[in-house]
Design a protein around this motif. Structure first.
Motif, short mmCIF file in Angstrom:
data_model
loop_
_atom_site.label_atom_id
_atom_site.label_comp_id
_atom_site.label_asym_id
_atom_site.label_seq_id
_atom_site.Cartn_x
_atom_site.Cartn_y
_atom_site.Cartn_z
N PHE A 32 31.79 121.89 97.15
CA PHE A 32 32.17 122.11 98.53
C PHE A 32 31.66 120.97 99.41
O PHE A 32 30.84 120.17 99.02
CB PHE A 32 31.60 123.44 99.02
N GLY B 259 35.92 126.92 92.74
CA GLY B 259 34.55 127.36 92.96
C GLY B 259 34.31 128.81 92.60
O GLY B 259 33.32 129.16 91.95
N PHE B 260 35.22 129.68 93.00
CA PHE B 260 35.00 131.10 92.80
C PHE B 260 35.50 131.58 91.44
O PHE B 260 35.09 132.66 90.99
CB PHE B 260 35.67 131.89 93.92
N TRP C 34 38.51 126.01 96.69
CA TRP C 34 37.96 127.36 96.65
C TRP C 34 38.26 128.10 95.35
O TRP C 34 37.35 128.72 94.78
CB TRP C 34 38.45 128.15 97.86
N THR D 179 42.67 120.31 105.55
CA THR D 179 42.39 121.73 105.38
C THR D 179 43.22 122.33 104.25
O THR D 179 42.72 123.10 103.42
CB THR D 179 42.66 122.50 106.68
N GLN E 159 41.79 121.06 101.03
CA GLN E 159 40.47 121.61 100.78
C GLN E 159 40.54 123.03 100.23
O GLN E 159 39.67 123.46 99.46
CB GLN E 159 39.65 121.58 102.08
N ILE E 160 41.58 123.78 100.62
CA ILE E 160 41.72 125.15 100.13
C ILE E 160 41.80 125.18 98.61
O ILE E 160 41.37 126.16 97.97
CB ILE E 160 42.98 125.80 100.76
N LEU F 286 27.90 124.99 93.10
CA LEU F 286 28.99 125.20 94.06
C LEU F 286 28.88 124.24 95.23
O LEU F 286 29.90 123.74 95.73
CB LEU F 286 28.95 126.65 94.56
N LEU G 72 25.92 130.54 102.69
CA LEU G 72 26.51 131.19 101.53
C LEU G 72 25.44 131.76 100.61
O LEU G 72 25.55 132.88 100.10
CB LEU G 72 27.39 130.20 100.76
#
Length: 275
Positions: free
Chosen positions: A86, A196-197, A193, A186, A189-190, A82, A53
């Motif tokens: 993650f 983070g962003f 994101w 999963t 975990q989404i 970040l 990344l």
């Protein structure tokens, strides 16, 4: 590898109970560390993903553009923050797999201090986070990033990063026990994101619409990223807002508040398993 069993703690004072808690937690930590040797590919992926990344946003996407000076000095501290959010899927997957295989139930039936399994899991994760930070710092140095405020400030920045990781870790442990199954990891975990962003990791809030910039500035990850940039002596893209001016305070208060909520939730959820 099965964890070593401990004998039931006998009567004693607070010091004796603390000793048993530390011994049981260390036993569980060693169990998790032993998995590293058995699953080196998973460990390697967790280390390589944030590096990919960083290189992608440095050379391809162009994170940190518009910031005075070298954009790498803005981007790398943000990527360090970040990275602390993650990678929780490994912890979440390990917890759900233990739940599915009945390992947690077996540990709970043993004469162990309640919660030692979770404390051991978190300790192993924090050790891996230290390794990940070291790798990311080395890669950042290789692409041109530098810190300018000396060793003491740099260690303070690392402390804030690990504090954020510890807070996010307990969020992950709690959500893993709520999810209960590896296939749900999963989906959970989404949720990481957007957090983070929707932060100042890649771009300054000043470059965003006013309402979005305000939301971004109050993101816990933004607070840590800004505080870390200040400690490293890197450009922070300060906007003059209260959140930006008090980023160091928020970088402590946000993780402490998260831990205060999710640590007891995780311990309580663990205590209620299989009742």
């Amino acid at each position: 590898m099965s964890a070593a069993t401990t004998t039931a703690p006998g009567p004693g004072g607070a010091a004796s109970r603390l000793g048993w808690a530390l011994a049981d937690s260390w036993t569980m930590t060693r169990r998790e560390l032993a998995h590293w040797a058995r699953q080196p590919v998973a460990v390697l992926v967790n280390l390589v993903f944030p590096v990919m990344l960083l290189l992608m946003f440095t050379y391809l996407v162009g994170g940190g553009r518009g910031v005075p000076g070298d954009p790498t000095e803005y981007l790398v501290p943000g990527m360090l923050a970040l990275t602390m959010a993650f990678g929780l899927e490994a912890t979440m997957l390990a917890v759900t797999q233990d739940l599915g295989k009945g390992v947690i139930d077996r540990f709970r039936s043993m004469p162990m201090v309640p919660g030692a399994v979770l404390v051991g899991r978190s300790a192993a994760d924090m050790l891996q986070s230290v390794v990940s930070l070291a790798v990311m710092t080395g890669v950042g140095y290789a692409v041109g990033w530098r810190w300018h405020n000396g060793a003491a400030a740099a260690l303070g920045a690392v402390g804030l990063l690990l504090l954020l990781r510890f807070a996010m870790l307990w969020v992950g442990i709690h959500l893993a026990m709520v999810a209960g199954r590896p296939e749900m990891v999963t989906a959970v975990q989404i949720l990481v994101w957007p957090v983070g962003f929707l932060s100042n990791v890649f771009a300054t809030p000043a470059s965003m619409p006013g309402w979005l910039g305000a939301v971004v500035e109050w993101n816990p990850m933004s607070a840590t990223a800004t505080a870390v940039r200040d400690l490293f002596g890197n450009p922070g893209g300060a906007t003059g807002s209260w959140a930006a001016e008090h980023a160091g305070l928020l970088a402590v208060l946000w993780p402490v508040a998260i831990i205060a909520v999710f640590f007891p939730l995780a311990i309580g959820k663990f205590a209620r398993l299989s009742r």
